[in-house]
Scaffold this active site. Structure first.
Site, PDB file in Angstrom:
ATOM      1  N   GLY A  50       0.811  -1.216   0.000  1.00 35.92           N
ATOM      2  CA  GLY A  50       0.000   0.000   0.000  1.00 35.92           C
ATOM      3  C   GLY A  50       0.841   1.260   0.000  1.00 35.92           C
ATOM      4  O   GLY A  50       0.546   2.230  -0.713  1.00 35.92           O
ATOM      5  N   CYS A  51       1.900   1.256   0.787  1.00 35.14           N
ATOM      6  CA  CYS A  51       2.764   2.444   0.884  1.00 35.14           C
ATOM      7  C   CYS A  51       3.539   2.678  -0.408  1.00 35.14           C
ATOM      8  O   CYS A  51       3.743   3.821  -0.816  1.00 35.14           O
ATOM      9  CB  CYS A  51       3.715   2.311   2.072  1.00 35.14           C
ATOM     10  SG  CYS A  51       2.834   2.227   3.646  1.00 35.14           S
ATOM     11  N   THR A  52       3.950   1.603  -1.052  1.00 35.61           N
ATOM     12  CA  THR A  52       4.644   1.732  -2.332  1.00 35.61           C
ATOM     13  C   THR A  52       3.686   2.269  -3.398  1.00 35.61           C
ATOM     14  O   THR A  52       4.041   3.177  -4.164  1.00 35.61           O
ATOM     15  CB  THR A  52       5.255   0.387  -2.762  1.00 35.61           C
ATOM     16  OG1 THR A  52       6.190  -0.021  -1.760  1.00 35.61           O
ATOM     17  CG2 THR A  52       5.963   0.504  -4.102  1.00 35.61           C
ATOM     18  N   ALA A  55       3.159   6.000  -2.630  1.00 39.05           N
ATOM     19  CA  ALA A  55       4.340   6.796  -2.975  1.00 39.05           C
ATOM     20  C   ALA A  55       4.493   6.926  -4.493  1.00 39.05           C
ATOM     21  O   ALA A  55       4.785   8.014  -5.002  1.00 39.05           O
ATOM     22  CB  ALA A  55       5.593   6.173  -2.356  1.00 39.05           C
TER      23      ALA A  55
END
Length: 157
Positions: A50-52, A55
């Site tokens: 999710g964070c990738t 970003a």
């Protein structure tokens, strides 16, 4: 661990803070205020799916944010070295700040997620005077943070 305060909301002024960026350089948020709108997004951890995705979505829209006088700033508890590797892996051109002690997370009142084990996913859109104009919180809709922020930044011009 309990939050030290309620989460900041629309109309609140953001607190002053300094944190190291992905290159180890200390960044003062006050040095950016006045000239840029800010998109400050808190996220759990570098290299998670999710964070990738979040970003990379900010990366893919970064030029548009810059056209609207906005600087994107990602904040997590990962260290500067990990941020640096993450930024290089995905060609992230924006600022990543390391909040290892969760000091800024607590200043903003960002809730903890996953039974308190990690930072919640919250995005704050801040005008040039340091006033919060929009808050979006969703742990699971990572890329929607970008859409929400972009819509508000365009309205600030």
């Amino acid at each position: 661990m309990a939050q030290s305060k309620e989460m900041l909301k629309v109309g609140d002024k953001i607190p002053s803070f300094e944190l190291p960026d992905q290159n180890g350089k200390l960044i003062s948020i006050d040095s950016l205020l006045g000239s840029k709108n800010l998109v400050i997004y808190f996220y759990p951890k570098d290299y998670t799916s999710g964070c990738t995705a979040e970003a990379c979505s900010f990366r893919d829209h970064y030029e548009v944010f810059k056209e609207y006088d906005a600087e994107v700033i990602g904040i997590s508890t990962d260290g500067a070295n990990r941020h640096n590797a993450f930024a290089k892996s995905y060609q992230l051109g924006f600022i990543l700040l390391s909040d290892k002690g969760k000091k800024v997370e607590k200043l903003f009142g960002v809730p903890r997620a996953l039974f308190g084990l990690m930072t919640g996913r919250v995005t704050f859109v801040v005008d040039k005077e340091g006033v919060i104009r929009h808050v979006f919180q969703s742990q699971t809709q990572a890329t929607r943070h970008v859409d929400e922020a972009l819509q508000i930044v365009k309205s600030l011009k």
